[in-house]
Design a protein around this motif. Sequence first.
Motif, PDB file in Angstrom:
ATOM      1  N   SER A   8       0.865  -1.445  -0.273  1.00  0.00           N
ATOM      2  CA  SER A   8       0.246  -0.140   0.061  1.00  0.00           C
ATOM      3  C   SER A   8       1.223   1.126   0.264  1.00  0.00           C
ATOM      4  CB  SER A   8      -0.924   0.498   1.379  1.00  0.00           C
ATOM      5  OG  SER A   8      -0.372  -0.083   2.321  1.00  0.00           O
ATOM      6  N   ASP A   9       1.780   0.832   0.509  1.00  0.00           N
ATOM      7  CA  ASP A   9       2.944   2.631   0.164  1.00  0.00           C
ATOM      8  C   ASP A   9       3.467   2.413  -1.646  1.00  0.00           C
ATOM      9  OD1 ASP A   9       5.109   0.224  -0.242  1.00  0.00           O
ATOM     10  OD2 ASP A   9       6.623   1.164   1.145  1.00  0.00           O
ATOM     11  N   PHE A  10       2.377   2.540  -1.978  1.00  0.00           N
ATOM     12  CA  PHE A  10       3.196   3.436  -3.413  1.00  0.00           C
ATOM     13  C   PHE A  10       2.030   4.713  -3.562  1.00  0.00           C
ATOM     14  CE2 PHE A  10      -0.777   0.598  -4.439  1.00  0.00           C
ATOM     15  CZ  PHE A  10      -1.447   0.898  -5.624  1.00  0.00           C
ATOM     16  N   PHE A  11       2.509   5.063  -4.887  1.00  0.00           N
ATOM     17  CA  PHE A  11       1.190   6.341  -5.045  1.00  0.00           C
ATOM     18  C   PHE A  11       1.035   6.391  -6.898  1.00  0.00           C
ATOM     19  CE2 PHE A  11       5.544   8.213  -5.801  1.00  0.00           C
ATOM     20  CZ  PHE A  11       5.586   9.026  -6.990  1.00  0.00           C
ATOM     21  N   GLY A  12      -0.096   7.035  -7.006  1.00  0.00           N
ATOM     22  CA  GLY A  12      -0.242   7.075  -8.916  1.00  0.00           C
ATOM     23  C   GLY A  12       0.152   8.645  -9.910  1.00  0.00           C
ATOM     24  N   LEU A  13       0.759   8.121 -10.567  1.00  0.00           N
ATOM     25  CA  LEU A  13       1.612  10.001 -11.114  1.00  0.00           C
ATOM     26  C   LEU A  13       0.748   9.521 -12.574  1.00  0.00           C
ATOM     27  CD1 LEU A  13       3.118  12.221 -10.742  1.00  0.00           C
ATOM     28  CD2 LEU A  13       5.183  10.575 -12.125  1.00  0.00           C
ATOM     29  N   ASP A  14       0.429  10.854 -12.860  1.00  0.00           N
ATOM     30  CA  ASP A  14      -0.788  10.916 -14.001  1.00  0.00           C
ATOM     31  C   ASP A  14       0.391  12.536 -15.061  1.00  0.00           C
ATOM     32  OD1 ASP A  14      -2.028  11.454 -16.020  1.00  0.00           O
ATOM     33  OD2 ASP A  14      -3.693  12.568 -14.873  1.00  0.00           O
ATOM     34  N   ILE A  15       1.620  12.085 -15.603  1.00  0.00           N
ATOM     35  CA  ILE A  15       1.939  12.865 -15.994  1.00  0.00           C
ATOM     36  C   ILE A  15       1.351  13.470 -17.766  1.00  0.00           C
ATOM     37  CG2 ILE A  15       4.204  13.105 -17.436  1.00  0.00           C
ATOM     38  CD1 ILE A  15       5.547  11.287 -16.005  1.00  0.00           C
ATOM     39  N   GLY A  16       0.566  14.250 -17.014  1.00  0.00           N
ATOM     40  CA  GLY A  16      -0.268  14.508 -18.142  1.00  0.00           C
ATOM     41  C   GLY A  16      -0.202  15.551 -19.420  1.00  0.00           C
ATOM     42  N   THR A  17      -0.415  16.376 -20.851  1.00  0.00           N
ATOM     43  CA  THR A  17      -0.123  17.094 -21.211  1.00  0.00           C
ATOM     44  C   THR A  17      -0.180  18.518 -20.494  1.00  0.00           C
ATOM     45  OG1 THR A  17      -2.014  17.629 -22.316  1.00  0.00           O
ATOM     46  CG2 THR A  17      -0.580  16.037 -23.491  1.00  0.00           C
ATOM     47  N   THR A  18      -0.853  19.000 -19.500  1.00  0.00           N
ATOM     48  CA  THR A  18      -0.785  20.713 -19.020  1.00  0.00           C
ATOM     49  C   THR A  18      -0.658  20.564 -17.613  1.00  0.00           C
ATOM     50  OG1 THR A  18      -3.283  20.405 -18.952  1.00  0.00           O
ATOM     51  CG2 THR A  18      -2.420  21.463 -21.081  1.00  0.00           C
ATOM     52  N   ASN A  19      -0.843  18.927 -17.146  1.00  0.00           N
ATOM     53  CA  ASN A  19      -0.729  19.108 -16.075  1.00  0.00           C
ATOM     54  C   ASN A  19       0.123  17.229 -15.238  1.00  0.00           C
ATOM     55  OD1 ASN A  19      -2.863  21.436 -13.685  1.00  0.00           O
ATOM     56  ND2 ASN A  19      -3.635  20.735 -15.955  1.00  0.00           N
ATOM     57  N   ILE A  20      -0.177  17.705 -13.967  1.00  0.00           N
ATOM     58  CA  ILE A  20       0.792  16.609 -13.540  1.00  0.00           C
ATOM     59  C   ILE A  20      -0.152  16.048 -11.850  1.00  0.00           C
ATOM     60  CG2 ILE A  20       3.248  15.032 -12.530  1.00  0.00           C
ATOM     61  CD1 ILE A  20       4.736  16.621 -14.444  1.00  0.00           C
ATOM     62  N   ARG A  21      -0.343  15.108 -12.170  1.00  0.00           N
ATOM     63  CA  ARG A  21      -0.802  14.985 -10.421  1.00  0.00           C
ATOM     64  C   ARG A  21      -0.543  13.755 -10.066  1.00  0.00           C
ATOM     65  NH1 ARG A  21      -3.824  15.665 -15.728  1.00  0.00           N
ATOM     66  NH2 ARG A  21      -5.724  17.673 -15.761  1.00  0.00           N
ATOM     67  N   LEU A  22      -0.708  13.451  -8.712  1.00  0.00           N
ATOM     68  CA  LEU A  22      -0.585  12.135  -7.571  1.00  0.00           C
ATOM     69  C   LEU A  22      -1.510  12.356  -6.724  1.00  0.00           C
ATOM     70  CD1 LEU A  22       0.800  12.725  -4.717  1.00  0.00           C
ATOM     71  CD2 LEU A  22       3.349  13.947  -5.850  1.00  0.00           C
ATOM     72  N   VAL A  23      -1.597  11.303  -6.829  1.00  0.00           N
ATOM     73  CA  VAL A  23      -2.273  10.712  -5.556  1.00  0.00           C
ATOM     74  C   VAL A  23      -1.869   9.774  -5.417  1.00  0.00           C
ATOM     75  CG1 VAL A  23      -4.801   9.357  -4.950  1.00  0.00           C
ATOM     76  CG2 VAL A  23      -5.062  11.393  -7.089  1.00  0.00           C
ATOM     77  N   GLN A  24      -1.529   9.570  -3.598  1.00  0.00           N
ATOM     78  CA  GLN A  24      -1.398   8.795  -2.341  1.00  0.00           C
ATOM     79  C   GLN A  24      -2.476   7.799  -1.991  1.00  0.00           C
ATOM     80  OE1 GLN A  24       1.935   9.331  -0.757  1.00  0.00           O
ATOM     81  NE2 GLN A  24       2.003   6.888   0.532  1.00  0.00           N
ATOM     82  N   LEU A  25      -2.538   6.225  -1.999  1.00  0.00           N
ATOM     83  CA  LEU A  25      -3.801   6.274  -0.996  1.00  0.00           C
ATOM     84  C   LEU A  25      -3.299   5.113  -0.375  1.00  0.00           C
ATOM     85  CD1 LEU A  25      -6.472   4.903  -3.545  1.00  0.00           C
ATOM     86  CD2 LEU A  25      -6.185   6.970  -2.769  1.00  0.00           C
ATOM     87  N   HIS A  26      -4.061   4.663   1.238  1.00  0.00           N
ATOM     88  CA  HIS A  26      -3.472   4.330   2.458  1.00  0.00           C
ATOM     89  C   HIS A  26      -4.413   2.998   2.442  1.00  0.00           C
ATOM     90  CE1 HIS A  26      -1.352   2.791   5.851  1.00  0.00           C
ATOM     91  NE2 HIS A  26      -2.755   2.606   6.510  1.00  0.00           N
ATOM     92  N   GLY A  27      -3.527   1.561   3.109  1.00  0.00           N
ATOM     93  CA  GLY A  27      -4.907   0.196   3.742  1.00  0.00           C
ATOM     94  C   GLY A  27      -5.371  -0.413   1.918  1.00  0.00           C
ATOM     95  N   GLY A  28      -6.041  -1.496   2.463  1.00  0.00           N
ATOM     96  CA  GLY A  28      -6.236  -2.340   1.490  1.00  0.00           C
ATOM     97  C   GLY A  28      -7.883  -2.515   1.664  1.00  0.00           C
ATOM     98  N   GLY A  29      -8.403  -3.718   0.928  1.00  0.00           N
ATOM     99  CA  GLY A  29     -10.615  -3.595   1.277  1.00  0.00           C
ATOM    100  C   GLY A  29     -10.455  -3.207   0.131  1.00  0.00           C
ATOM    101  N   LYS A  30     -11.666  -3.124  -0.127  1.00  0.00           N
ATOM    102  CA  LYS A  30     -12.981  -2.348  -1.419  1.00  0.00           C
ATOM    103  C   LYS A  30     -12.890  -0.726  -1.355  1.00  0.00           C
ATOM    104  CE  LYS A  30     -17.128  -3.205  -3.639  1.00  0.00           C
ATOM    105  NZ  LYS A  30     -18.353  -3.825  -3.531  1.00  0.00           N
ATOM    106  N   ALA A  31     -12.301  -0.644   0.230  1.00  0.00           N
ATOM    107  CA  ALA A  31     -12.148   1.200  -0.918  1.00  0.00           C
ATOM    108  C   ALA A  31     -11.526   1.995   0.343  1.00  0.00           C
ATOM    109  CB  ALA A  31     -13.542   2.255   0.081  1.00  0.00           C
ATOM    110  N   LYS A  32      -9.747   2.229  -0.321  1.00  0.00           N
ATOM    111  CA  LYS A  32      -9.151   2.580   0.200  1.00  0.00           C
ATOM    112  C   LYS A  32      -9.079   4.057   0.585  1.00  0.00           C
ATOM    113  CE  LYS A  32      -5.446  -0.522  -2.832  1.00  0.00           C
ATOM    114  NZ  LYS A  32      -4.318  -0.492  -3.174  1.00  0.00           N
ATOM    115  N   THR A  33      -7.849   4.517   1.302  1.00  0.00           N
ATOM    116  CA  THR A  33      -7.818   6.100   2.167  1.00  0.00           C
ATOM    117  C   THR A  33      -7.144   6.462   1.551  1.00  0.00           C
ATOM    118  OG1 THR A  33      -8.907   4.563   4.168  1.00  0.00           O
ATOM    119  CG2 THR A  33      -8.566   6.850   4.289  1.00  0.00           C
ATOM    120  N   LEU A  34      -8.221   7.333   0.902  1.00  0.00           N
ATOM    121  CA  LEU A  34      -6.988   8.754   0.474  1.00  0.00           C
ATOM    122  C   LEU A  34      -5.913   9.121   1.856  1.00  0.00           C
ATOM    123  CD1 LEU A  34      -6.378  10.609  -2.238  1.00  0.00           C
ATOM    124  CD2 LEU A  34      -7.772  12.215  -0.814  1.00  0.00           C
ATOM    125  N   THR A  35      -4.579   9.772   1.420  1.00  0.00           N
ATOM    126  CA  THR A  35      -3.377   9.991   2.220  1.00  0.00           C
ATOM    127  C   THR A  35      -3.425  11.447   1.340  1.00  0.00           C
ATOM    128  OG1 THR A  35      -2.891   7.941   2.368  1.00  0.00           O
ATOM    129  CG2 THR A  35      -1.771   9.524   2.849  1.00  0.00           C
TER     130      THR A  35
END
Length: 346
Positions: A8-35
């Motif tokens: 669970s210690d990873f983050f998603g990285l979206d390198i777009g054409t006009t913005n770069i965005r990242l999201v990190q979540l925590h935990g498992g199961g059906k709904a992870k928690t936004l960190t």
Amino acid sequence: MSILSGVSDFFGLDIGTTNIRLVQLHGGGKAKTLTKYAYTPVDSRIAQSDAKADQQKLVQVIRDLLNEAKITTRNVAVGIPSQKVFTTVVDMERLTPDELGKTIQYQADSMIPTPIKESKLDWALLGDSPTDKTKVEVLLTSVTNAFIEGRLDMLESIGLNVIAFEPDTMALARAVVASDAMTPQMVLDIGSKSTDLVIVMNGAPRLTRSIPTGAEAIIKSAMQNLNIDEKQAQQFVFKFGLSKDKLEGQIHQAIIGTIDILMSEIEKSIKFFQTRYIQSKLDRIIVTGGASTLPELPLYIANKFGVNVEIGNAWRNISFPADRQNELLAVSNYFAVAAGLAERNE
């Protein structure tokens, strides 16, 4: 490259054409928690350039964003822009997974646009072919080695450990389509330069496309048809959209031609899907991306295709404190890919 179950210690990285965005979540199961979530604008010329100097600038933008967001993990799942990925669905003979893998490798040169020696190839068995019951349906994706290796070098230079590359459209669908949706759903991610389209059925993409019409083309048509500058055109387009009763419908009139170019491409995709999956009817269209906030655009799409249209919610499968709901929904249109990458758990 894939993620170990339970990591669970990873983050998603979206390198777009006009913005770069990242999201990190925590935990498992059906709904992870936004960190954490964060974004920063980037010059599209830098984001799309292969020049070494521009790549260095891009590295610095990403590094600054990681520092600003206080990201502590080095593990990252990275999106591959749809313009860089080839995705198709093919019918293959019924074989064991091992034999199927070998057959795909052997026949790949006739199925993908780049030479197999220069490409990374991935495939997934979807089930029975809808057109030939003696065959199976396989989802095939390929991306050039040069692109993947370039991205890998760039991200490793910041000290990141890339644990997965995934096409943007796959991440997009994971974020905004209900995980238990059985009927076909189309996701439209209307970005600044282009629109990503993916039709998902039974949890798997069946059709993906990148259409070269986005918010910039819509704003440009407002500038040309109304003879106004870019800033004013942007304000008008996002304030009045397709409304016919605001400003005497001038904005509607100015942009409808470009909107209809996009609509005709969407229509082609629906027809192509319906021709292959005759028994399945498109159930809904989920609209996301910056241009999805254009007033009356979702209604226009709904009337055009006679299907339910909803605005995508990047956080639909993610848990977060109730007092952050307004803040998160305000930016939801921009985070679907990053959120989908962060939700990976296979």
